[in-house]
Design a protein around this motif. Sequence first.
Motif, PDB file in Angstrom:
ATOM      1  N   GLY A  43       9.666 -11.613   2.213  1.00  0.00           N
ATOM      2  CA  GLY A  43       8.396 -11.003   2.632  1.00  0.00           C
ATOM      3  C   GLY A  43       8.055  -9.686   1.954  1.00  0.00           C
ATOM      4  N   LYS A  44       8.781  -9.320   0.889  1.00  0.00           N
ATOM      5  CA  LYS A  44       8.566  -8.023   0.225  1.00  0.00           C
ATOM      6  C   LYS A  44       7.166  -7.917  -0.396  1.00  0.00           C
ATOM      7  CE  LYS A  44      12.044  -8.634  -2.608  1.00  0.00           C
ATOM      8  NZ  LYS A  44      12.388 -10.027  -2.224  1.00  0.00           N
ATOM      9  N   THR A  45       6.777  -8.942  -1.135  1.00  0.00           N
ATOM     10  CA  THR A  45       5.463  -8.906  -1.778  1.00  0.00           C
ATOM     11  C   THR A  45       4.351  -8.933  -0.734  1.00  0.00           C
ATOM     12  OG1 THR A  45       6.276  -9.912  -3.816  1.00  0.00           O
ATOM     13  CG2 THR A  45       3.935 -10.164  -3.367  1.00  0.00           C
ATOM     14  N   THR A  46       4.544  -9.733   0.306  1.00  0.00           N
ATOM     15  CA  THR A  46       3.564  -9.772   1.401  1.00  0.00           C
ATOM     16  C   THR A  46       3.393  -8.379   1.987  1.00  0.00           C
ATOM     17  OG1 THR A  46       4.255 -12.036   1.889  1.00  0.00           O
ATOM     18  CG2 THR A  46       3.024 -10.877   3.610  1.00  0.00           C
ATOM     19  N   LEU A  47       4.509  -7.702   2.199  1.00  0.00           N
ATOM     20  CA  LEU A  47       4.472  -6.335   2.750  1.00  0.00           C
ATOM     21  C   LEU A  47       3.656  -5.402   1.847  1.00  0.00           C
ATOM     22  CD1 LEU A  47       5.677  -4.370   4.936  1.00  0.00           C
ATOM     23  CD2 LEU A  47       7.561  -3.982   3.353  1.00  0.00           C
ATOM     24  N   LEU A  48       3.932  -5.426   0.541  1.00  0.00           N
ATOM     25  CA  LEU A  48       3.190  -4.555  -0.382  1.00  0.00           C
ATOM     26  C   LEU A  48       1.709  -4.932  -0.428  1.00  0.00           C
ATOM     27  CD1 LEU A  48       4.990  -3.617  -3.691  1.00  0.00           C
ATOM     28  CD2 LEU A  48       4.993  -2.486  -1.493  1.00  0.00           C
ATOM     29  N   ASN A  49       1.428  -6.226  -0.422  1.00  0.00           N
ATOM     30  CA  ASN A  49       0.027  -6.665  -0.477  1.00  0.00           C
ATOM     31  C   ASN A  49      -0.750  -6.197   0.747  1.00  0.00           C
ATOM     32  OD1 ASN A  49       0.372  -7.870  -2.946  1.00  0.00           O
ATOM     33  ND2 ASN A  49       0.572  -9.943  -2.146  1.00  0.00           N
ATOM     34  N   ILE A  50      -0.096  -6.189   1.881  1.00  0.00           N
ATOM     35  CA  ILE A  50      -0.775  -5.728   3.099  1.00  0.00           C
ATOM     36  C   ILE A  50      -0.953  -4.218   3.060  1.00  0.00           C
ATOM     37  CG2 ILE A  50      -0.420  -5.407   5.588  1.00  0.00           C
ATOM     38  CD1 ILE A  50       0.413  -8.378   5.620  1.00  0.00           C
ATOM     39  N   ILE A  51       0.088  -3.508   2.616  1.00  0.00           N
ATOM     40  CA  ILE A  51      -0.026  -2.045   2.506  1.00  0.00           C
ATOM     41  C   ILE A  51      -1.143  -1.683   1.529  1.00  0.00           C
ATOM     42  CG2 ILE A  51       1.135   0.045   1.660  1.00  0.00           C
ATOM     43  CD1 ILE A  51       3.772  -1.167   2.726  1.00  0.00           C
ATOM     44  N   GLY A  52      -1.275  -2.467   0.450  1.00  0.00           N
ATOM     45  CA  GLY A  52      -2.269  -2.169  -0.573  1.00  0.00           C
ATOM     46  C   GLY A  52      -3.653  -2.721  -0.279  1.00  0.00           C
ATOM     47  N   GLY A  53      -3.819  -3.397   0.848  1.00  0.00           N
ATOM     48  CA  GLY A  53      -5.127  -3.946   1.195  1.00  0.00           C
ATOM     49  C   GLY A  53      -5.525  -5.136   0.333  1.00  0.00           C
ATOM     50  N   LEU A  54      -4.553  -5.777  -0.309  1.00  0.00           N
ATOM     51  CA  LEU A  54      -4.848  -6.974  -1.105  1.00  0.00           C
ATOM     52  C   LEU A  54      -4.828  -8.219  -0.239  1.00  0.00           C
ATOM     53  CD1 LEU A  54      -2.627  -6.297  -4.251  1.00  0.00           C
ATOM     54  CD2 LEU A  54      -5.121  -6.221  -4.134  1.00  0.00           C
ATOM     55  N   ASP A  55      -4.203  -8.096   0.924  1.00  0.00           N
ATOM     56  CA  ASP A  55      -4.057  -9.225   1.831  1.00  0.00           C
ATOM     57  C   ASP A  55      -4.225  -8.694   3.253  1.00  0.00           C
ATOM     58  OD1 ASP A  55      -3.566 -11.786   2.621  1.00  0.00           O
ATOM     59  OD2 ASP A  55      -1.636 -11.960   1.595  1.00  0.00           O
ATOM     60  N   GLN A  56      -4.712  -9.507   4.140  1.00  0.00           N
ATOM     61  CA  GLN A  56      -4.988  -9.068   5.509  1.00  0.00           C
ATOM     62  C   GLN A  56      -3.841  -9.444   6.442  1.00  0.00           C
ATOM     63  OE1 GLN A  56      -7.907  -7.276   6.172  1.00  0.00           O
ATOM     64  NE2 GLN A  56      -7.771  -7.324   3.935  1.00  0.00           N
TER      65      GLN A  56
END
Length: 229
Positions: A43-56
């Motif tokens: 889940g590392k990339t998911t975590l970064l994507n959420i922090i970066g607002g790339l994913d909800q």
Amino acid sequence: MLELKQISKDYQAGDAVVHALKNVSIRFRRHEFVAVLGPSGCGKTTLLNIIGGLDQYTSGDLIISGRSTRDFSARDWDTYRNHSIGFVFQSYNLIPHQTVLQNVELALMYIPSRHERRRRALALIDRVGMTPFRHHRGSKLSGGQKQRTVIARALAKDSPIILADEPTGNLDSESAKEVIALLKEVSADKLVIVVTHNFDQVADCATREIRVFDGQIERDERIRETTPV
Ligand code: ADP
Ligand code: MG
């Protein structure tokens, strides 16, 4: 400056639901150099994507400078991504037929003056040690040179947060060291969050170690004082 409050993220994969993040709570501060570690698929990339607002996120809340994002519009997210986050992702490729200088200038298009853009681009290129290669095309650079250029580009908008997803993934160990040292330097006046497979690479400079396992935070420890400039 940034807080995840019981964030969960589900993905629909055909008929099945993947729980990529489960109730993750983390609070980040400026000047931190955070290493995020864990096995592939945790889940590392998911975590970064959420922090970066790339994913909800599916549930929970992401608090940005004290403000809840639960009612953020698409435009709010755009503004957040554009002003607050610098991405050092492998998928954020350079334009191969353009030079280092042109690639960095592209990230500075918000500056109206061409002259000022050039001046800022050259300063950023110098900061990442790419001055001798500023007229080389993206396609002609080594992996380490590309990644340094990506970092110069990420620094161009002077955002308070830099997110790096396996920035050393394709690099030899010497270039990897240089890229990590550069990110460490950057963290003096920013929050830097780096996902990596290889803790040894960041052990000397990370101020915090977060281990993710199966969508959950398995360990979250300060391992060194932050050293703001
Ligand atoms: P890591 O970066 O730690 O390797 P990821 O965050 O990429 O892990 O993935 C976490 C989990 O979520 C994995 O099981 C992955 O298969 C799943 N996943 C990631 N993105 C998607 C997606 N867009 N659709 C469905 N499942 C996904
Ligand atoms: Mg990943």
